[in-house]
Design an enzyme around this catalytic site. Structure first.
Site, short mmCIF file in Angstrom:
data_model
loop_
_atom_site.label_atom_id
_atom_site.label_comp_id
_atom_site.label_asym_id
_atom_site.label_seq_id
_atom_site.Cartn_x
_atom_site.Cartn_y
_atom_site.Cartn_z
N ASP A 18 33.74 36.05 44.45
CA ASP A 18 33.66 36.66 43.13
C ASP A 18 32.52 35.98 42.37
O ASP A 18 32.23 34.81 42.61
CB ASP A 18 35.01 36.45 42.42
CG ASP A 18 34.95 36.79 40.95
OD1 ASP A 18 34.57 37.92 40.62
OD2 ASP A 18 35.30 35.90 40.14
N ASP A 20 31.66 36.29 38.47
CA ASP A 20 31.94 35.76 37.13
C ASP A 20 33.22 34.94 37.14
O ASP A 20 34.28 35.45 37.49
CB ASP A 20 32.03 36.91 36.12
CG ASP A 20 31.90 36.42 34.70
OD1 ASP A 20 31.31 35.33 34.48
OD2 ASP A 20 32.39 37.10 33.79
MG LIG Z 1 35.95 36.59 38.30
#
Ligand SMILES: [Mg+2]
Length: 268
Positions: A18, A20
């Site tokens: 992932d 962010d």
């Molecule tokens: Mg995230």
């Protein structure tokens, strides 16, 4: 100094990261994230980056990664826009699509071989409405999309996030736009963002075979989405989830909980 990967990570052939809250927070990498990615590359792991943010193209994410010191290639980044392209490719080419979204989303629709009908008389008779929150969203877009949906168009959206952290403060997310369209039209959207497994499935197609670990900061999007795709997930605490929340997650449970990506990945 050449630091190896941890025993946990060494047990996998591929890692899906992932962005962010995991690789970066805002415009800064999480602690030693560049070293963690470099160590995984040196260990021969396949790497993909996934994000629910549809504001930028995969190339723009690659540029941001490079600017922050992380090496990455364009096909390693799978955004919600990539998942929209993937889903739209299942239709016959030439469908009429009305788009609510950033310029990046328009390009993802074109990439799937479909015709964008924004600004034409056919807009209200579109076959598909694609909706992702963007800063210039307006009532006219809501009106045209509602009419297309009432006439039978399919609604595809990037997710149900109520809000997102914009540079100038909290702003309504794609979920808010989706809710408005669903409420006005009585239709239910087809979601392609995490926790829908499609972003992970697109990443897996590119990574190839082998055990794959998802690393993310969100229990629903990352842990839940990974489980839906049949994958293990590790939770990092550099984003939205606290240690207590991560430890309380049991169905499924993360295979590991770490303060950040580097602590999870690096051997020392
Ligand atoms: Mg995230």
């Amino acid at each position: 100094m050449n630091v190896g990967v941890s025993g946990l990570v060494a047990g996998y052939a591929n890692v899906i990261l992932d962005l962010d809250g995991t690789v970066w927070v805002g415009d800064e990498l999480t602690s030693r994230a560049a070293a963690a990615v470099a160590a995984m590359r040196a260990a021969g792991l396949g790497i993909a980056f996934v994000t629910n943010d549809g504001a930028r193209t995969p190339e723009e994410y690659v540029q941001k990664l490079w600017a922050l010191g992380v090496t990455a290639a364009g096909d390693e980044v799978v955004s919600v826009g990539s998942a929209i392209t993937h889903l739209l490719c299942e239709r016959e080419p030439g469908a009429r699509v009305y788009v609510i979204g950033s310029p990046a989303i328009f390009r993802h629709v074109t990439d799937a071989g479909h015709t964008i009908v924004n600004g034409t008389p056919a807009a209200e008779r579109a076959d598909v409405v694609v909706a992702v929150a963007h800063p210039d969203f307006n009532y006219r877009e809501l009106t045209i999309a509602t009419r297309a949906l009432l006439a039978g168009a399919q609604l595809i959206t990037g997710g149900r996030d109520r809000t997102y952290p914009a540079a100038d403060g909290t702003s309504p997310g794609t979920g808010a736009v989706t809710a408005a369209l669903e409420y006005a039209s009585g239709t239910t959207a087809r979601l392609v963002g995490k926790p829908d497994p499609r972003v992970f499935e697109v990443a897996l197609e590119r990574l190839g075979p082998g055990r794959t670990l998802v690393v993310g900061d969100h229990l629903v999007a990352d842990l839940g989405g990974a489980a839906a795709a049949g994958l293990d997930a590790a939770i990092v605490l550099s984003g939205v989830t606290t240690a207590d929340q991560a430890r309380a997650a049991t169905n499924p449970a993360p295979v590991a909980i770490a303060p950040d990506l580097a602590t999870l990945v690096l051997s020392s």
